[in-house]
Motif scaffolding. Structure first.
Motif, PDB file in Angstrom:
ATOM      1  N   SER A 158      24.595 -61.895 -13.964  1.00 56.48           N
ATOM      2  CA  SER A 158      24.894 -62.058 -15.399  1.00 56.48           C
ATOM      3  C   SER A 158      23.885 -61.337 -16.296  1.00 56.48           C
ATOM      4  O   SER A 158      24.251 -60.832 -17.354  1.00 56.48           O
ATOM      5  N   PHE A 159      22.618 -61.252 -15.861  1.00 57.71           N
ATOM      6  CA  PHE A 159      21.613 -60.513 -16.653  1.00 57.71           C
ATOM      7  C   PHE A 159      22.083 -59.071 -16.845  1.00 57.71           C
ATOM      8  O   PHE A 159      22.054 -58.525 -17.945  1.00 57.71           O
ATOM      9  N   LEU A 160      22.498 -58.457 -15.749  1.00 64.52           N
ATOM     10  CA  LEU A 160      22.911 -57.056 -15.777  1.00 64.52           C
ATOM     11  C   LEU A 160      24.235 -56.891 -16.525  1.00 64.52           C
ATOM     12  O   LEU A 160      24.402 -55.944 -17.287  1.00 64.52           O
ATOM     13  N   ILE A 161      25.154 -57.824 -16.339  1.00 63.36           N
ATOM     14  CA  ILE A 161      26.451 -57.737 -17.019  1.00 63.36           C
ATOM     15  C   ILE A 161      26.248 -57.771 -18.537  1.00 63.36           C
ATOM     16  O   ILE A 161      26.827 -56.962 -19.268  1.00 63.36           O
ATOM     17  N   ASN A 162      25.399 -58.681 -19.014  1.00 64.01           N
ATOM     18  CA  ASN A 162      25.123 -58.742 -20.456  1.00 64.01           C
ATOM     19  C   ASN A 162      24.472 -57.447 -20.942  1.00 64.01           C
ATOM     20  O   ASN A 162      24.788 -56.963 -22.033  1.00 64.01           O
ATOM     21  N   GLN A 163      23.580 -56.871 -20.135  1.00 66.18           N
ATOM     22  CA  GLN A 163      22.949 -55.591 -20.469  1.00 66.18           C
ATOM     23  C   GLN A 163      24.010 -54.487 -20.572  1.00 66.18           C
ATOM     24  O   GLN A 163      24.016 -53.703 -21.517  1.00 66.18           O
TER      25      GLN A 163
ATOM     26  N   ALA B  66      22.063 -43.575 -10.964  1.00 67.14           N
ATOM     27  CA  ALA B  66      23.473 -43.970 -10.836  1.00 67.14           C
ATOM     28  C   ALA B  66      23.885 -44.894 -11.981  1.00 67.14           C
ATOM     29  O   ALA B  66      24.963 -44.736 -12.557  1.00 67.14           O
ATOM     30  N   TYR B  67      23.007 -45.833 -12.326  1.00 72.07           N
ATOM     31  CA  TYR B  67      23.318 -46.745 -13.431  1.00 72.07           C
ATOM     32  C   TYR B  67      23.317 -45.993 -14.760  1.00 72.07           C
ATOM     33  O   TYR B  67      24.237 -46.137 -15.568  1.00 72.07           O
ATOM     34  N   LYS B  68      22.275 -45.195 -14.985  1.00 71.43           N
ATOM     35  CA  LYS B  68      22.149 -44.483 -16.263  1.00 71.43           C
ATOM     36  C   LYS B  68      23.340 -43.566 -16.529  1.00 71.43           C
ATOM     37  O   LYS B  68      23.777 -43.428 -17.660  1.00 71.43           O
ATOM     38  N   LYS B  69      23.873 -42.946 -15.468  1.00 74.92           N
ATOM     39  CA  LYS B  69      24.986 -41.995 -15.618  1.00 74.92           C
ATOM     40  C   LYS B  69      26.350 -42.669 -15.673  1.00 74.92           C
ATOM     41  O   LYS B  69      27.340 -42.031 -15.998  1.00 74.92           O
ATOM     42  N   SER B  70      26.422 -43.948 -15.336  1.00 76.53           N
ATOM     43  CA  SER B  70      27.733 -44.600 -15.222  1.00 76.53           C
ATOM     44  C   SER B  70      28.232 -45.146 -16.553  1.00 76.53           C
ATOM     45  O   SER B  70      27.460 -45.607 -17.386  1.00 76.53           O
TER      46      SER B  70
ATOM     47  N   ASN C 126      17.108 -48.901 -13.850  1.00 80.32           N
ATOM     48  CA  ASN C 126      16.294 -47.679 -13.781  1.00 80.32           C
ATOM     49  C   ASN C 126      16.842 -46.604 -12.840  1.00 80.32           C
ATOM     50  O   ASN C 126      16.272 -45.526 -12.754  1.00 80.32           O
ATOM     51  N   THR C 127      17.933 -46.890 -12.128  1.00 84.79           N
ATOM     52  CA  THR C 127      18.490 -45.876 -11.218  1.00 84.79           C
ATOM     53  C   THR C 127      19.292 -44.839 -12.002  1.00 84.79           C
ATOM     54  O   THR C 127      19.862 -45.148 -13.059  1.00 84.79           O
TER      55      THR C 127
ATOM     56  N   MET D  29      17.573 -56.541 -10.929  1.00 85.07           N
ATOM     57  CA  MET D  29      18.381 -56.003 -12.030  1.00 85.07           C
ATOM     58  C   MET D  29      17.629 -54.911 -12.791  1.00 85.07           C
ATOM     59  O   MET D  29      18.206 -53.905 -13.171  1.00 85.07           O
ATOM     60  N   GLN D  30      16.328 -55.091 -12.982  1.00 86.80           N
ATOM     61  CA  GLN D  30      15.535 -54.076 -13.676  1.00 86.80           C
ATOM     62  C   GLN D  30      15.503 -52.778 -12.860  1.00 86.80           C
ATOM     63  O   GLN D  30      15.601 -51.686 -13.408  1.00 86.80           O
TER      64      GLN D  30
END
Length: 188
Positions: A58-63, A38-42, A35-36, A30-31
């Protein structure tokens, strides 16, 4: 090995992982996703709810919720062999356990979403290869979603390193991932 045999072999390994390994490796994965680029721009992300030792999402969903990103979770329309992206705002309040045992959005939250608004799809799977091919559970749910996404929408698979082989059988209609993220490597 054919797809069915590979699926059975890898699922057996995954189902026998201990919970500490699942949690530890999931947090690392998830970390890496966070850091990608794609994630930062989405802004709008379609992500599955983990089940039976899959990488924990769930870790990422909460983030994502804390970053005010739009979070879409699949609702499984078993009759039409289709998954419907449904926006959720709260993991505790917006989900219920379905007959298969995994969490999915409550029926009353289902409103049609245009797949074109999705910027990033976090894809589950059973077996992958270094050429970014994927073997899922064999029903084609994700192939149908991936075939309708925008051309610039990234599809990132998350898996444990043992799920990524040198090469797996694949067919013409199978859709390759843009990236596979494991606890050890990023394949792209």
């Amino acid at each position: 090995m054919n797809k069915r045999e590979l699926r059975k072999k890898i699922l057996n390994i995954r189902n026998n992982m201990n919970k500490e390994d699942v949690v530890e490796k999931s947090k690392i994965i998830m970390q890496k996703i966070i850091n990608t680029e794609a994630y930062k721009k989405s802004n709008t992300i379609f992500i599955y709810m983990d089940f039976k030792n899959e990488v924990i999402t769930s870790f990422l969903i909460n983030q994502m919720i804390s970053e005010n990103k739009s979070v879409m979770i699949p609702y499984t329309d078993v009759e039409n062999i289709n998954i419907i992206p449904v926006e959720i705002h709260n993991l505790e309040q917006d989900l219920k356990r379905c007959s298969f045992g995994y969490l999915e959005p409550k029926k009353e939250l289902i409103t049609p979403v245009d797949l074109k608004i999705i910027d990033l799809i976090i894809v589950p799977g059973v077996v992958f290869d270094r050429k970014l091919n994927r073997i899922g559970f064999g029903k084609g749910y994700y192939d149908r979603i991936l075939s309708k996404k925008r051309s610039d929408t990234k599809a990132i698979a998350i898996a444990y390193e043992f799920q990524v082989l040198n090469e797996i059988p694949h067919e013409e209609h199978d859709i390759k991932m843009d990236m596979i993220v494991t606890e050890e490597k990023i394949y792209n």
